[in-house]
Design a protein around this motif. Structure first.
Motif, PDB file in Angstrom:
ATOM      1  N   ASN A  91      -6.121  13.884   4.868  1.00 36.09           N
ATOM      2  CA  ASN A  91      -4.688  14.154   4.668  1.00 36.09           C
ATOM      3  C   ASN A  91      -3.803  13.674   5.816  1.00 36.09           C
ATOM      4  N   HIS A  92      -4.407  13.044   6.850  1.00 36.21           N
ATOM      5  CA  HIS A  92      -3.577  12.577   7.965  1.00 36.21           C
ATOM      6  C   HIS A  92      -2.611  11.497   7.446  1.00 36.21           C
ATOM      7  N   PRO A  93      -1.312  11.585   7.812  1.00 36.43           N
ATOM      8  CA  PRO A  93      -0.357  10.619   7.267  1.00 36.43           C
ATOM      9  C   PRO A  93      -0.700   9.160   7.587  1.00 36.43           C
ATOM     10  N   VAL A  94      -1.277   8.889   8.760  1.00 39.03           N
ATOM     11  CA  VAL A  94      -1.626   7.498   9.098  1.00 39.03           C
ATOM     12  C   VAL A  94      -2.823   7.035   8.261  1.00 39.03           C
ATOM     13  N   ALA A  95      -3.820   7.917   8.083  1.00 35.38           N
ATOM     14  CA  ALA A  95      -4.972   7.572   7.240  1.00 35.38           C
ATOM     15  C   ALA A  95      -4.499   7.333   5.807  1.00 35.38           C
ATOM     16  N   GLN A  96      -3.619   8.188   5.332  1.00 31.35           N
ATOM     17  CA  GLN A  96      -3.080   8.033   3.974  1.00 31.35           C
ATOM     18  C   GLN A  96      -2.325   6.712   3.838  1.00 31.35           C
ATOM     19  N   ALA A  97      -1.468   6.411   4.806  1.00 34.90           N
ATOM     20  CA  ALA A  97      -0.665   5.176   4.736  1.00 34.90           C
ATOM     21  C   ALA A  97      -1.576   3.948   4.750  1.00 34.90           C
ATOM     22  N   LEU A  98      -2.612   3.988   5.607  1.00 34.54           N
ATOM     23  CA  LEU A  98      -3.529   2.848   5.701  1.00 34.54           C
ATOM     24  C   LEU A  98      -4.309   2.683   4.395  1.00 34.54           C
ATOM     25  N   LEU A  99      -4.840   3.784   3.854  1.00 36.41           N
ATOM     26  CA  LEU A  99      -5.610   3.709   2.609  1.00 36.41           C
ATOM     27  C   LEU A  99      -4.741   3.186   1.469  1.00 36.41           C
ATOM     28  N   ARG A 100      -3.489   3.601   1.430  1.00 38.56           N
ATOM     29  CA  ARG A 100      -2.599   3.143   0.353  1.00 38.56           C
ATOM     30  C   ARG A 100      -2.252   1.660   0.524  1.00 38.56           C
ATOM     31  N   ALA A 101      -1.995   1.246   1.766  1.00 41.32           N
ATOM     32  CA  ALA A 101      -1.669  -0.163   2.003  1.00 41.32           C
ATOM     33  C   ALA A 101      -2.888  -1.052   1.705  1.00 41.32           C
ATOM     34  N   PHE A 102      -4.078  -0.557   2.051  1.00 38.80           N
ATOM     35  CA  PHE A 102      -5.308  -1.315   1.810  1.00 38.80           C
ATOM     36  C   PHE A 102      -5.635  -1.330   0.312  1.00 38.80           C
ATOM     37  N   GLY A 103      -5.461  -0.206  -0.327  1.00 43.20           N
ATOM     38  CA  GLY A 103      -5.609  -0.131  -1.778  1.00 43.20           C
ATOM     39  C   GLY A 103      -6.997   0.207  -2.283  1.00 43.20           C
ATOM     40  N   GLY A 104      -8.024   0.049  -1.462  1.00 37.84           N
ATOM     41  CA  GLY A 104      -9.391   0.309  -1.924  1.00 37.84           C
ATOM     42  C   GLY A 104     -10.051   1.441  -1.156  1.00 37.84           C
ATOM     43  N   ALA A 105     -11.369   1.341  -1.027  1.00 39.26           N
ATOM     44  CA  ALA A 105     -12.156   2.378  -0.358  1.00 39.26           C
ATOM     45  C   ALA A 105     -12.532   1.904   1.043  1.00 39.26           C
ATOM     46  N   LEU A 106     -12.405   2.780   2.014  1.00 35.64           N
ATOM     47  CA  LEU A 106     -12.792   2.456   3.387  1.00 35.64           C
ATOM     48  C   LEU A 106     -14.041   3.224   3.785  1.00 35.64           C
ATOM     49  N   ALA A 107     -15.085   2.490   4.155  1.00 38.85           N
ATOM     50  CA  ALA A 107     -16.251   3.118   4.776  1.00 38.85           C
ATOM     51  C   ALA A 107     -15.832   3.427   6.202  1.00 38.85           C
ATOM     52  N   ALA A 108     -15.929   4.678   6.610  1.00 40.87           N
ATOM     53  CA  ALA A 108     -15.479   5.006   7.969  1.00 40.87           C
ATOM     54  C   ALA A 108     -16.310   6.123   8.578  1.00 40.87           C
ATOM     55  N   PRO A 109     -17.224   5.765   9.466  1.00 44.68           N
ATOM     56  CA  PRO A 109     -17.885   6.774  10.288  1.00 44.68           C
ATOM     57  C   PRO A 109     -16.949   7.153  11.429  1.00 44.68           C
ATOM     58  N   SER A 110     -17.331   8.147  12.198  1.00 48.30           N
ATOM     59  CA  SER A 110     -16.540   8.496  13.366  1.00 48.30           C
ATOM     60  C   SER A 110     -16.534   7.303  14.337  1.00 48.30           C
ATOM     61  N   ALA A 111     -15.380   7.104  15.015  1.00 49.50           N
ATOM     62  CA  ALA A 111     -15.180   5.897  15.823  1.00 49.50           C
ATOM     63  C   ALA A 111     -15.732   6.067  17.233  1.00 49.50           C
TER      64      ALA A 111
END
Ligand code: TXA
Ligand code: MG
Length: 330
Positions: A127-147
């Motif tokens: 629900n983080h606004p930056v994660a949401q904005a990135l996922l929407r701009a990208f449009g697909g699924a992001l594989a993301a482990p902890s950085a």
């Protein structure tokens, strides 16, 4: 992408232009670290095997470990999971977007690179606004482990990501401190008996209330990297000590020429070889600063860190879980 550590890493404030640039990097198979409400994620296009391979390489993570697949919204689930059982629908409605990952039978758009060969997939809608904005701009699924590098403490600030992954990632979107500070609660719904694989900010009590039934005992999967005995660990040795023994144990180690960090909300007697790292006594605040505090132990070149377990209720379960792993055999 060719080898590790050959990229210019840019730290960007999450402006609309930076989000668009990051989405473009992801679309051509590059890696972007981004904030979520739990910890920072190292994102790659989940449907691009070369991008996922580069992500594993940047983390130094064995390729048979599954990674969580992130989506912007639950209406994108259909081809990523085989089905969402009724209890999954209840949990999704109650806790998504948020700090919860559901392990479900995988759908046709999920490849073996992200599942580590398993027939199940972990899905999260942050629900983080930056994660949401990135996922929407990208449009697909992001594989993301902890950085973070494999086995080490997760990153809760952009600085932590840069310390460990500079050269391995193209863009770090700087969203400041993560609000929760601990990784998502993982709930396995791939069989009839739901089970919590990793405790987090969505607590056992909350899950049981939503499902109106008690949960089975925690299940441990050897494939869950966060369930290895030593994980989320700083370089220093971590010892779990009862509160009333902290001061004595610190003295004993310090007298033995060890440089000791004591992570506590209590006042301690002063000793030249002992540094106090002050922790809040409220679980929400403690979770938020826990990983930064463990990183501080290393930054202060301490040999040993002493810390007490919190009460194991609610979020206290997740804090205790991570502390036990930090203190686990190496
Ligand atoms: O909060 C989080 O979950 C963060 C943010 C970035 O979303 N991500 C995260 O990812 O902690 P990672 O890869 O560091 O940890 C994911 C955990 C691993 O322990 C992995 O083994 C487990 O999820 N996992 C992923 N898919 C799974 C599956 N199909 N079955 C069982 N465990 C799975
Ligand atoms: Mg991790």
């Amino acid at each position: 992408m060719t080898k590790d550590n050959d990229l210019q890493t840019k730290r960007l404030a999450p402006t609309p232009a930076a989000i668009a640039e990051a989405a473009a990097v992801l679309k051509r198979g590059g890696l972007v670290a981004f904030p979520t409400e739990t910890v920072y994620g190292l994102g790659a296009d989940a449907e691009n095997p070369a991008a996922v391979r580069a992500m594993f390489a940047a983390k130094g993570r064995p390729s048979d470990h599954p990674v969580i697949v992130h989506l912007a919204a639950a209406d994108q689930l259909s081809e990523f999971v085989a089905r969402l059982p009724e209890e999954g629908q209840t949990l999704a409605r109650t806790f998504w977007p948020g700090p919860m990952t559901l392990v479900l039978n995988r759908g046709t758009r999920i490849n073996h690179m992200v599942t580590g060969g398993l027939e199940t997939v972990g899905i999260r809608i942050p629900n983080h606004p930056v994660a949401q904005a990135l996922l929407r701009a990208f449009g697909g699924a992001l594989a993301a482990p902890s950085a973070n590098r494999f086995g080490r403490v997760s990153a809760t600030q952009a600085d932590h990501v840069l310390e460990e992954l500079t050269g391995g990632v193209e863009i770090v979107l700087d969203g400041g401190d993560c609000d929760v500070g601990l990784e998502s609660t993982i709930i396995d719904l791939s069989s009839d008996e739901p089970a919590i694989l990793r405790p987090g900010a969505v607590t056992r009590e909350q899950v049981e209330a939503a499902l109106a039934r008690p949960l089975a005992e925690p299940r441990h999967s050897p494939r869950v990297s966060g369930s290895l005995p030593s994980h989320y660990a700083p370089r220093a040795i971590v010892e779990l000590v009862p509160a009333n023994e902290l001061a004595d144990r610190a003295q004993a180690l310090a007298n033995n020429a060890q440089r000791v960090a004591v992570l506590t909300s209590y006042e301690l007697p002063k000793h030249p070889n002992v540094v106090a790292i002050s922790l809040p006594d409220n679980d929400n605040e403690l979770a938020r600063v826990l990983y930064a505090s463990l990183r501080r132990v290393d930054a202060l070149h301490c040999d040993v860190a002493l810390v007490c377990l919190p009460d194991e209720r609610g979020l206290g379960r997740a804090i205790a879980d991570r502390l036990r792993r930090a203190a686990g055999p190496r």
